[in-house]
Design a protein around this motif. Structure first.
Motif, PDB file in Angstrom:
ATOM      1  N   MET A 156      12.206  10.689   3.632  1.00  0.00           N
ATOM      2  CA  MET A 156      13.601  10.586   4.012  1.00  0.00           C
ATOM      3  C   MET A 156      14.152  11.934   4.500  1.00  0.00           C
ATOM      4  SD  MET A 156      14.143   7.438   3.785  1.00  0.00           S
ATOM      5  CE  MET A 156      15.881   7.221   3.902  1.00  0.00           C
ATOM      6  N   PRO A 157      13.843  13.032   3.806  1.00  0.00           N
ATOM      7  CA  PRO A 157      14.370  14.317   4.294  1.00  0.00           C
ATOM      8  C   PRO A 157      13.907  14.646   5.720  1.00  0.00           C
ATOM      9  CG  PRO A 157      13.609  14.565   2.052  1.00  0.00           C
ATOM     10  CD  PRO A 157      13.160  13.195   2.518  1.00  0.00           C
ATOM     11  N   THR A 158      12.675  14.294   6.045  1.00  0.00           N
ATOM     12  CA  THR A 158      12.184  14.570   7.397  1.00  0.00           C
ATOM     13  C   THR A 158      12.951  13.746   8.419  1.00  0.00           C
ATOM     14  OG1 THR A 158       9.972  15.115   6.588  1.00  0.00           O
ATOM     15  CG2 THR A 158      10.154  14.512   8.904  1.00  0.00           C
ATOM     16  N   LEU A 159      13.160  12.486   8.145  1.00  0.00           N
ATOM     17  CA  LEU A 159      13.887  11.616   9.070  1.00  0.00           C
ATOM     18  C   LEU A 159      15.334  12.083   9.222  1.00  0.00           C
ATOM     19  CD1 LEU A 159      13.688   9.136  10.867  1.00  0.00           C
ATOM     20  CD2 LEU A 159      14.235   7.735   8.868  1.00  0.00           C
ATOM     21  N   GLU A 160      15.973  12.426   8.115  1.00  0.00           N
ATOM     22  CA  GLU A 160      17.350  12.916   8.182  1.00  0.00           C
ATOM     23  C   GLU A 160      17.429  14.206   8.990  1.00  0.00           C
ATOM     24  OE1 GLU A 160      18.141  13.100   4.018  1.00  0.00           O
ATOM     25  OE2 GLU A 160      18.844  11.025   3.927  1.00  0.00           O
ATOM     26  N   SER A 161      16.508  15.114   8.741  1.00  0.00           N
ATOM     27  CA  SER A 161      16.486  16.373   9.475  1.00  0.00           C
ATOM     28  C   SER A 161      16.198  16.141  10.954  1.00  0.00           C
ATOM     29  CB  SER A 161      15.438  17.314   8.876  1.00  0.00           C
ATOM     30  OG  SER A 161      15.439  18.550   9.540  1.00  0.00           O
ATOM     31  N   PHE A 162      15.319  15.203  11.251  1.00  0.00           N
ATOM     32  CA  PHE A 162      14.976  14.865  12.631  1.00  0.00           C
ATOM     33  C   PHE A 162      16.229  14.424  13.393  1.00  0.00           C
ATOM     34  CE2 PHE A 162      12.967  11.724  15.662  1.00  0.00           C
ATOM     35  CZ  PHE A 162      12.297  12.664  16.441  1.00  0.00           C
ATOM     36  N   PHE A 163      17.045  13.585  12.776  1.00  0.00           N
ATOM     37  CA  PHE A 163      18.285  13.143  13.409  1.00  0.00           C
ATOM     38  C   PHE A 163      19.319  14.272  13.452  1.00  0.00           C
ATOM     39  CE2 PHE A 163      17.109   8.594  12.238  1.00  0.00           C
ATOM     40  CZ  PHE A 163      16.728   8.282  13.526  1.00  0.00           C
ATOM     41  N   ASP A 164      19.401  15.058  12.384  1.00  0.00           N
ATOM     42  CA  ASP A 164      20.348  16.182  12.354  1.00  0.00           C
ATOM     43  C   ASP A 164      20.031  17.216  13.434  1.00  0.00           C
ATOM     44  OD1 ASP A 164      21.699  15.065  10.219  1.00  0.00           O
ATOM     45  OD2 ASP A 164      20.757  16.364   8.711  1.00  0.00           O
ATOM     46  N   ASN A 165      18.775  17.291  13.828  1.00  0.00           N
ATOM     47  CA  ASN A 165      18.338  18.259  14.837  1.00  0.00           C
ATOM     48  C   ASN A 165      18.128  17.605  16.202  1.00  0.00           C
ATOM     49  OD1 ASN A 165      17.987  20.979  13.512  1.00  0.00           O
ATOM     50  ND2 ASN A 165      16.991  19.616  12.039  1.00  0.00           N
ATOM     51  N   GLN A 166      18.888  16.556  16.476  1.00  0.00           N
ATOM     52  CA  GLN A 166      18.875  15.862  17.761  1.00  0.00           C
ATOM     53  C   GLN A 166      17.469  15.454  18.209  1.00  0.00           C
ATOM     54  OE1 GLN A 166      20.866  18.885  17.434  1.00  0.00           O
ATOM     55  NE2 GLN A 166      22.342  17.361  16.760  1.00  0.00           N
ATOM     56  N   ARG A 167      16.665  15.022  17.232  1.00  0.00           N
ATOM     57  CA  ARG A 167      15.308  14.520  17.478  1.00  0.00           C
ATOM     58  C   ARG A 167      14.391  15.570  18.104  1.00  0.00           C
ATOM     59  NH1 ARG A 167      17.627  10.700  20.604  1.00  0.00           N
ATOM     60  NH2 ARG A 167      15.728  10.468  21.820  1.00  0.00           N
ATOM     61  N   SER A 168      14.646  16.831  17.808  1.00  0.00           N
ATOM     62  CA  SER A 168      13.787  17.912  18.284  1.00  0.00           C
ATOM     63  C   SER A 168      12.682  18.148  17.261  1.00  0.00           C
ATOM     64  CB  SER A 168      14.588  19.202  18.464  1.00  0.00           C
ATOM     65  OG  SER A 168      13.728  20.313  18.601  1.00  0.00           O
ATOM     66  N   TRP A 169      11.434  18.003  17.715  1.00  0.00           N
ATOM     67  CA  TRP A 169      10.294  18.215  16.817  1.00  0.00           C
ATOM     68  C   TRP A 169      10.302  19.651  16.280  1.00  0.00           C
ATOM     69  CZ3 TRP A 169       8.453  13.624  15.929  1.00  0.00           C
ATOM     70  CH2 TRP A 169       8.403  12.667  16.933  1.00  0.00           C
ATOM     71  N   GLN A 170      10.506  20.614  17.169  1.00  0.00           N
ATOM     72  CA  GLN A 170      10.420  22.011  16.768  1.00  0.00           C
ATOM     73  C   GLN A 170      11.582  22.432  15.866  1.00  0.00           C
ATOM     74  OE1 GLN A 170       7.660  24.021  17.417  1.00  0.00           O
ATOM     75  NE2 GLN A 170       8.658  25.050  15.724  1.00  0.00           N
ATOM     76  N   LYS A 171      12.793  22.027  16.200  1.00  0.00           N
ATOM     77  CA  LYS A 171      13.940  22.372  15.358  1.00  0.00           C
ATOM     78  C   LYS A 171      13.800  21.752  13.972  1.00  0.00           C
ATOM     79  CE  LYS A 171      17.306  23.059  19.050  1.00  0.00           C
ATOM     80  NZ  LYS A 171      18.527  22.539  19.677  1.00  0.00           N
ATOM     81  N   THR A 172      13.297  20.530  13.923  1.00  0.00           N
ATOM     82  CA  THR A 172      13.083  19.866  12.639  1.00  0.00           C
ATOM     83  C   THR A 172      12.025  20.604  11.836  1.00  0.00           C
ATOM     84  OG1 THR A 172      13.682  17.735  13.609  1.00  0.00           O
ATOM     85  CG2 THR A 172      12.468  17.683  11.518  1.00  0.00           C
ATOM     86  N   ALA A 173      10.938  20.988  12.485  1.00  0.00           N
ATOM     87  CA  ALA A 173       9.876  21.741  11.810  1.00  0.00           C
ATOM     88  C   ALA A 173      10.420  23.051  11.262  1.00  0.00           C
ATOM     89  CB  ALA A 173       8.720  21.995  12.770  1.00  0.00           C
TER      90      ALA A 173
END
Length: 70
Positions: A1-18
């Motif tokens: 869940m944290p990864t999915l939430e972060s993925f959306f919070d970071n406008q679906r950017s793989w690198q920003k989420t990482a």
């Protein structure tokens, strides 16, 4: 869940989420693909993105004990 939430919070950017999660970009890609496998949704499709985002929003409105997996 944290990864999915972060993925959306970071406008679906793989690198920003990482960067936000302090993991490798490929780890984020793997986790998101796993979410797609489990849910049967495709995060390249707007309708599926909206469905998951709305589900996360609804989950955040639940009391914290109700949102915890059993």
């Amino acid at each position: 869940m944290p990864t999915l939430e972060s993925f959306f919070d970071n406008q679906r950017s793989w690198q920003k989420t990482a960067d936000a999660l302090h993991v490798h970009r490929q780890t984020v890609l793997y986790r998101i693909r796993k979410v797609e496998d489990i849910t049967g949704l495709d995060l390249d499709r707007t309708r599926d993105i909206a469905e998951l985002w709305l589900a996360l929003q609804a989950r955040s409105m639940l009391p914290s004990s109700a949102a915890e997996p059993k």
